[in-house]
Design a protein around this motif. Sequence first.
Motif, PDB file in Angstrom:
ATOM      1  N   LEU A 134      53.877  39.981  45.539  1.00 47.68           N
ATOM      2  CA  LEU A 134      53.084  41.053  45.889  1.00 47.68           C
ATOM      3  C   LEU A 134      53.934  42.070  46.801  1.00 47.68           C
ATOM      4  O   LEU A 134      54.239  43.244  46.652  1.00 47.68           O
ATOM      5  N   ILE A 174      49.402  42.609  54.416  1.00 49.44           N
ATOM      6  CA  ILE A 174      48.745  41.737  53.518  1.00 49.44           C
ATOM      7  C   ILE A 174      48.109  40.521  54.139  1.00 49.44           C
ATOM      8  O   ILE A 174      48.939  39.577  54.816  1.00 49.44           O
ATOM      9  N   LEU A 207      42.152  38.970  48.815  1.00 48.69           N
ATOM     10  CA  LEU A 207      43.244  39.903  49.278  1.00 48.69           C
ATOM     11  C   LEU A 207      42.941  41.064  49.868  1.00 48.69           C
ATOM     12  O   LEU A 207      41.816  41.668  49.332  1.00 48.69           O
ATOM     13  N   LEU A 230      44.514  44.404  51.721  1.00 53.02           N
ATOM     14  CA  LEU A 230      45.732  45.231  51.876  1.00 53.02           C
ATOM     15  C   LEU A 230      45.263  46.354  52.684  1.00 53.02           C
ATOM     16  O   LEU A 230      44.358  47.206  52.582  1.00 53.02           O
ATOM     17  N   ALA A 271      48.873  50.465  44.704  1.00 51.99           N
ATOM     18  CA  ALA A 271      48.595  49.126  45.087  1.00 51.99           C
ATOM     19  C   ALA A 271      47.639  48.421  44.388  1.00 51.99           C
ATOM     20  O   ALA A 271      47.902  46.938  44.384  1.00 51.99           O
ATOM     21  N   GLU A 272      46.687  48.738  44.215  1.00 54.19           N
ATOM     22  CA  GLU A 272      45.656  48.127  43.184  1.00 54.19           C
ATOM     23  C   GLU A 272      46.318  47.568  41.780  1.00 54.19           C
ATOM     24  O   GLU A 272      46.235  46.632  41.695  1.00 54.19           O
ATOM     25  N   ALA A 312      48.694  44.684  42.910  1.00 54.03           N
ATOM     26  CA  ALA A 312      47.762  43.601  43.176  1.00 54.03           C
ATOM     27  C   ALA A 312      47.598  42.694  42.145  1.00 54.03           C
ATOM     28  O   ALA A 312      47.677  41.360  42.092  1.00 54.03           O
ATOM     29  N   VAL A 370      42.108  37.600  41.502  1.00 55.40           N
ATOM     30  CA  VAL A 370      42.409  38.303  42.716  1.00 55.40           C
ATOM     31  C   VAL A 370      41.126  39.102  42.911  1.00 55.40           C
ATOM     32  O   VAL A 370      40.601  39.721  41.983  1.00 55.40           O
ATOM     33  N   LEU A 401      40.278  41.893  45.445  1.00 59.24           N
ATOM     34  CA  LEU A 401      40.991  42.995  46.229  1.00 59.24           C
ATOM     35  C   LEU A 401      39.867  43.895  47.075  1.00 59.24           C
ATOM     36  O   LEU A 401      39.187  44.475  46.691  1.00 59.24           O
TER      37      LEU A 401
END
Length: 143
Positions: A61, A74, A98, A100, A113-114, A117, A138, A140
Amino acid sequence: MQHTFVLQTKWDGGRNAVGDLQAQRLQTQISIPPEMDGPGIGTNPDEMLLGAAATCYIISLAAMLERAAIKATIDMQSDGIVDVTNGVFTYQQIIHKLTLKLAERTEKNEKMAERLAFKAESTCMISKALKGNVEVLVKLTIE
């Protein structure tokens, strides 16, 4: 091109003994965890599998975010879920929780970013090795 990673282990005793593990950049004792009625000294296969999955994912990532010119911090907690049915231990699931923290929080950066991820999980070498055996999820949060 191939890479070879070498890991030496030594075990002297029965189920509840303590062994040694040594690789080029890792040295630790190993034993069965207390959750499985072991001595809980050093690390164990369950933690090591979880660690391999988490480190592979977070490094993948980070590289993807860097290539996309997205600066982020992260933070991640990874949980490994092991089922015990009729005395059989099965590693069922790994959940990467996670967070961010984007240096520049724009709608464009958030969407990218999504996307990254979730893509990083499917491109990570360890996730690929686990595919079909252990579900990797994941969860997020973007800040």
